[in-house]
Structure formats: C-alpha cells, structure tokens
Design an enzyme around this catalytic site. Sequence first.
Site, mmCIF file in Angstrom:
data_model
loop_
_atom_site.group_PDB
_atom_site.id
_atom_site.type_symbol
_atom_site.label_atom_id
_atom_site.label_comp_id
_atom_site.label_asym_id
_atom_site.label_seq_id
_atom_site.Cartn_x
_atom_site.Cartn_y
_atom_site.Cartn_z
ATOM 1 N N ASP A 298 83.817 6.936 27.287
ATOM 2 C CA ASP A 298 82.889 6.220 26.402
ATOM 3 C C ASP A 298 83.428 4.942 25.766
ATOM 4 O OD1 ASP A 298 82.057 8.804 26.781
ATOM 5 O OD2 ASP A 298 81.894 9.314 24.669
ATOM 6 N N GLN B 161 87.405 5.418 25.107
ATOM 7 C CA GLN B 161 88.146 6.653 25.355
ATOM 8 C C GLN B 161 89.073 6.442 26.547
ATOM 9 O OE1 GLN B 161 87.460 10.262 23.874
ATOM 10 N NE2 GLN B 161 87.585 8.572 22.436
HETATM 11 C C1 FRU Z 1 80.810 11.808 25.840
HETATM 12 C C2 FRU Z 1 81.885 12.639 25.158
HETATM 13 C C3 FRU Z 1 81.753 12.590 23.646
HETATM 14 C C4 FRU Z 1 83.159 12.889 23.185
HETATM 15 C C5 FRU Z 1 83.975 12.147 24.226
HETATM 16 C C6 FRU Z 1 85.325 12.726 24.526
HETATM 17 O O1 FRU Z 1 81.173 11.399 27.107
HETATM 18 O O2 FRU Z 1 81.857 13.974 25.617
HETATM 19 O O3 FRU Z 1 80.773 13.466 23.120
HETATM 20 O O4 FRU Z 1 83.419 12.451 21.889
HETATM 21 O O5 FRU Z 1 83.192 12.119 25.402
HETATM 22 O O6 FRU Z 1 86.032 11.890 25.393
#
Ligand code: FRU
Length: 441
Positions: A18, A34
């Site tokens: 994300d 991420q």
């Molecule tokens: C969405 C998600 C979020 C979480 C993140 C972890 O893709 O699952 O809900 O915070 O990725 O990487």
Amino acid sequence: MSYRLKYHLMPKVGWMNDPNGLSYFKGMYHIFYQQDEKDIYGRIHRHWGHYTTKDFKSYGKQIDANYGDTSRDCDGAYSGSAIEKDGTLYLFYTGNVRHKGDYDYIHAGREHNVLRVESSDGIHFSNKKCLLLNQDYPSDCTCHVRDPKVYEENGMYYLVLGARLKDDTGCVLKYKSNDLENWEYETRYVPKDTNGYMLECPDRLVFDNQKFILASPQGLKQDGYKYENVYDNGIYELHGTSLENYKSLDHGFDFYAAQTFSHTKRNILIAWMGMPDANYQTPTESENWMHALTLPRVLSFDGCLKQFPIQEILDLRQNKRVYKDFFSMSKTSNIEFDVNGEFEMRLNDIVLSYKNGLFTLDESKCISGRTQRHIEGIDIHHVSVFVDVSSIEIFINDGEYALTSRYFDEYENMRVVFHGIEEVVVYVMKGFEICLLYTSD
Ligand code: FRU
C-alpha cells in the site's frame, strides 16, 4: 529482458504494497509505502519506505520513515496516513502485533494499535506514541481494526479506521480529536448493501458537498462481471452514517488500497498496483522485487468520479506519432484513440475488445495466470493506455472507467494491431529519475 518499470514507483529490492502517508510538506510531495526489503513476499517485517519528489518526475529514495520496533508495533508498521499541523508532519499508522500461541489471529492473538510519529523536516521521524489500543475500539470489533486515515474538518481532526466486526461484516470507525493526540470514538459508517467481512484502508473525499468514503472491501461476492477480483477497491457515497451506491474504482487485475491526498485544490490518488491473495502470479522473484504503485491520478467529479494521470505524468510524453494501421512501439508508451462502435486491439498477447457494450481486458495468452476482466453496459468514446514494461493502465472516457494490471510477456517491443479504430496516437514515455538519498550499510 527485465520486467522492471521505467515510470512507476517500485521497490529497489523486496516487497511493496500500500501507499501510505501521501502528503505535501515543506515543498515536497511525500510518498510513503509498505515495504519489506528482506522478503519479496513481505513476510518478515513490513514497514514504511519513503520516496520524495517535487515534480513527480525525479524522486529521492529516503531513509525508511517508520520501523515497527516497540511492543506496540513489533510485527510491522502497517498502513496509515499523514497530516501537517503547525509545521510538524505527523504519521499515523497501524502497529501490528502477533502474540505467540494457538490463536486464529482474527478474534484473538493480534493487536492493531494506532501509533503516531512526528517530524519537523519530513525525513527524520521520532517521538513515537501509541494513541489507541484494541480495547479502545467498540466491543463488537474483532482484532482487525486498522489503517488510520486522519483529516481535518472545520478545525477538528478526525480519524477513520477500517474494521472487521465479530459478525463478519465490515465497517468504518470514526474518531475525533482537537489535538491529534486524544481521540474519542464518534460513530461508525456502515455499508447499506455492498458489504464484505472487512473494509481495509478507508479514506474520505468531498466533492460539491457530497462526502465519499473510499475503501478496499474484502469478501464481496462476485456478481456477473462485478467484483471479479478476490478483493475490491471502490467508493461509497456517505449519507449520514450510511455508505451507499458502491462503485469499483478500477476493473483490472492489480489495483488495491488506494489512498488520496489534496494539494493546491488537486485531489491525487495513488494505489498499490497489486492484489493480495490473488490466484495469479507476479513473476519478478528472479529480479528480487515484487509489485509497484500505480501512476498518480488526479480525481475529478462531474456527476461521476473520474481519474486520470496527473499533468506531470502527461508531460513525460514525447515523440508523438499517428498510425492508421498496425505498428510496433516501445514498451514504455502511451496510446490514445477515439472510438465509435465496436473495436479490438491487440498489444502483443493482450487483447482489448469492446462489443455489445462489454469491454474486455484479456490476458489469457500472457504469462502469469491472469485471465479476463470486464466492464459491462458502458458507452466508450475515448481510450488512453499507459504501458510500462510489465504494467498496463487503461483509462476509458478520460478516466470514467479504469483498468490497472500487470502483464508479463517476453517480447522486447510491443506490436499493436487493431480493428474498428480509425487512428492511434502514440507517445514514448520518458522514465523517472530516482536517486538514493541515504547511504545504506
Ligand atoms: C492492505 C493491508 C492493510 C494493512 C497492510 C499491511 O493491503 O492489508 O490493511 O495495513 O496491508 O501491509
């Protein structure tokens, strides 16, 4: 041949998912995301990577912003958002904790806390504080409550969180604060019809006094050509506390967890160009990277929501050519054409077709297990396609509909053959410049 992209943000090495903390602060755009540099499948330790840019063409790869290293976020600094207050940039994020034991990690064994870090230069973050724990959420929530998105309205601050309730429905929790530190539960937004068991990554937008909530619902049942992916990402109109008239934001194979931010009246959206738990592959392991972000798109609202790459991306177009018959182009190109009825276009092994109001993106002949995705019952007058080595983003009617996907083939160039289209305008896209702004040991 490498699958690495030329004008999209992707990880230098390892895993990306994300977009997080999208913001403009002290003269620069900040694009956090991420990442897990140690594992191309993101299984070891996800935390916040960081790109900065002034123009969306050249980027700086900054030192990681946010690493889960306390008892409240030791298993990952998961998704969240950013907000500026009095010259300080605050990042709000999900502290993921998995307790050791025999748990299902939905109803027990997991913590999803809301934490905050802050920075005066937008690069170095400190002063970590834990602001909300699972016990602060309503008692009918499971442990899955995450992805804080903070915004300001009429001098108050609000935070929305995606939640999975114990009855396996999803909703959005809303908290309020006047100092960004003490948060009080205000209400919840509940989907009227289109529901799944979880809403991830909620976000909020306002156009012409109409409020919208964006979210990534998990567990929507496929309904004909709707919700063909394992998870969806779309937009609800907000009426009181009811989430209504859900529409998917994108109809391709790889689009999830979109986040928006606004700067100088532009609302910009960036999503993860990936799909969790999909049954198709992204064969880039041998190059030691996985996934990417979509092009930044400007959102507009004119009866319906439209998304189209921002002007800075359009400025990367060069060497305009016009073709009336088949041609070959570089795999970093934008093509545009008008449509006046049925058509078919082949881009190597990808087939785009439009017949009886049905648009189809067919990747069945490519490598990776992606098959077909569709949009039903639409009128098409214009199509713009952005191809970047192993990604394709299709915008129909200036962004009224979009399809975002990865594709994989082994050709050096792209051969384009078409029927039912008079002429095609083609541009070569200039690549991003990316500079590493820290020294890694
Ligand atoms: C969405 C998600 C979020 C979480 C993140 C972890 O893709 O699952 O809900 O915070 O990725 O990487």
